[in-house]
Design a protein around this motif. Structure first.
Motif, PDB file in Angstrom:
ATOM      1  N   MET A 160      35.085  34.447  42.189  1.00 26.25           N
ATOM      2  CA  MET A 160      36.124  34.609  41.218  1.00 26.25           C
ATOM      3  C   MET A 160      36.126  36.037  40.664  1.00 26.25           C
ATOM      4  N   ILE A 161      34.948  36.588  40.479  1.00 26.40           N
ATOM      5  CA  ILE A 161      34.865  37.961  39.972  1.00 26.40           C
ATOM      6  C   ILE A 161      35.460  38.927  40.994  1.00 26.40           C
ATOM      7  N   GLY A 162      35.123  38.740  42.255  1.00 20.93           N
ATOM      8  CA  GLY A 162      35.688  39.585  43.311  1.00 20.93           C
ATOM      9  C   GLY A 162      37.200  39.444  43.395  1.00 20.93           C
ATOM     10  N   PHE A 163      37.697  38.225  43.257  1.00 19.95           N
ATOM     11  CA  PHE A 163      39.140  37.987  43.275  1.00 19.95           C
ATOM     12  C   PHE A 163      39.803  38.700  42.101  1.00 19.95           C
ATOM     13  N   THR A 164      39.172  38.628  40.924  1.00 20.91           N
ATOM     14  CA  THR A 164      39.700  39.312  39.737  1.00 20.91           C
ATOM     15  C   THR A 164      39.796  40.807  39.981  1.00 20.91           C
ATOM     16  N   GLN A 165      38.749  41.387  40.552  1.00 22.59           N
ATOM     17  CA  GLN A 165      38.733  42.827  40.803  1.00 22.59           C
ATOM     18  C   GLN A 165      39.764  43.220  41.854  1.00 22.59           C
ATOM     19  N   SER A 166      39.874  42.420  42.905  1.00 23.80           N
ATOM     20  CA  SER A 166      40.839  42.710  43.965  1.00 23.80           C
ATOM     21  C   SER A 166      42.274  42.619  43.442  1.00 23.80           C
ATOM     22  N   LEU A 167      42.550  41.581  42.690  1.00 20.41           N
ATOM     23  CA  LEU A 167      43.883  41.410  42.133  1.00 20.41           C
ATOM     24  C   LEU A 167      44.206  42.512  41.124  1.00 20.41           C
ATOM     25  N   ALA A 168      43.198  42.936  40.363  1.00 22.21           N
ATOM     26  CA  ALA A 168      43.404  44.035  39.405  1.00 22.21           C
ATOM     27  C   ALA A 168      43.826  45.306  40.144  1.00 22.21           C
ATOM     28  N   CYS A 169      43.191  45.585  41.269  1.00 21.14           N
ATOM     29  CA  CYS A 169      43.554  46.772  42.058  1.00 21.14           C
ATOM     30  C   CYS A 169      44.969  46.652  42.627  1.00 21.14           C
ATOM     31  N   GLU A 170      45.308  45.475  43.127  1.00 19.24           N
ATOM     32  CA  GLU A 170      46.624  45.283  43.720  1.00 19.24           C
ATOM     33  C   GLU A 170      47.751  45.367  42.705  1.00 19.24           C
ATOM     34  N   LEU A 171      47.510  44.883  41.491  1.00 17.04           N
ATOM     35  CA  LEU A 171      48.582  44.806  40.502  1.00 17.04           C
ATOM     36  C   LEU A 171      48.626  45.987  39.543  1.00 17.04           C
ATOM     37  N   ALA A 172      47.614  46.837  39.566  1.00 15.49           N
ATOM     38  CA  ALA A 172      47.577  47.995  38.660  1.00 15.49           C
ATOM     39  C   ALA A 172      48.815  48.885  38.788  1.00 15.49           C
ATOM     40  N   PRO A 173      49.302  49.171  39.999  1.00 24.64           N
ATOM     41  CA  PRO A 173      50.494  50.029  40.107  1.00 24.64           C
ATOM     42  C   PRO A 173      51.731  49.444  39.415  1.00 24.64           C
ATOM     43  N   TYR A 174      51.706  48.146  39.155  1.00 18.96           N
ATOM     44  CA  TYR A 174      52.833  47.481  38.502  1.00 18.96           C
ATOM     45  C   TYR A 174      52.607  47.307  36.996  1.00 18.96           C
ATOM     46  N   GLY A 175      51.523  47.881  36.500  1.00 20.28           N
ATOM     47  CA  GLY A 175      51.222  47.789  35.072  1.00 20.28           C
ATOM     48  C   GLY A 175      50.670  46.448  34.636  1.00 20.28           C
ATOM     49  N   VAL A 176      50.119  45.698  35.585  1.00 21.74           N
ATOM     50  CA  VAL A 176      49.568  44.382  35.272  1.00 21.74           C
ATOM     51  C   VAL A 176      48.046  44.475  35.233  1.00 21.74           C
ATOM     52  N   ASN A 177      47.459  44.064  34.132  1.00 23.38           N
ATOM     53  CA  ASN A 177      46.008  44.024  33.990  1.00 23.38           C
ATOM     54  C   ASN A 177      45.517  42.632  34.369  1.00 23.38           C
ATOM     55  N   VAL A 178      44.412  42.572  35.084  1.00 23.39           N
ATOM     56  CA  VAL A 178      43.835  41.293  35.483  1.00 23.39           C
ATOM     57  C   VAL A 178      42.375  41.297  35.073  1.00 23.39           C
TER      58      VAL A 178
END
Length: 101
Positions: free
Chosen positions: A1-19
């Motif tokens: 879950m931690i890895g998923f959180t980090q991966s999703l944070a990287c993917e969504l950062a360009p869209y201004g979404v924090n995860v």
């Protein structure tokens, strides 16, 4: 879950979404009653099972108590607030010091 959180944070950062993720310790909910009934001796009443399980669990928490739902909710509110605007990809443990990473 931690890895998923980090991966999703990287993917969504360009869209201004924090995860971020909240990793709670044992929270004083009806689940504690269920755990007590399963893990404590059968010769104890349900109230005694709950009391003993809670006592043993709290003994392992440096802050000396189980988390309450409000403890988790306050962390969620913080992460959703402007004060956490520059946090992304973090997993925050809310366990009263039981888990320290």
């Amino acid at each position: 879950m931690i890895g998923f959180t980090q991966s999703l944070a990287c993917e969504l950062a360009p869209y201004g979404v924090n995860v971020n993720a909240i990793c709670p310790g044992l929270v004083d909910t009806e689940r504690v009653t269920h755990l007590a009934s399963v893990l404590m001796p059968d010769n104890l009443s349900a109230d005694e099972q709950l009391s003993e399980y809670t006592r043993q669990s709290e003994a392992n928490v440096p802050l000396g108590r189980l988390a309450e739902g409000a403890d988790i909710a306050k962390m969620a509110a913080f992460l959703a607030s402007d004060e956490a605007a520059y946090l992304s990809g973090v997993s925050i443990t809310v366990s009263g010091g039981t888990v320290m990473d």
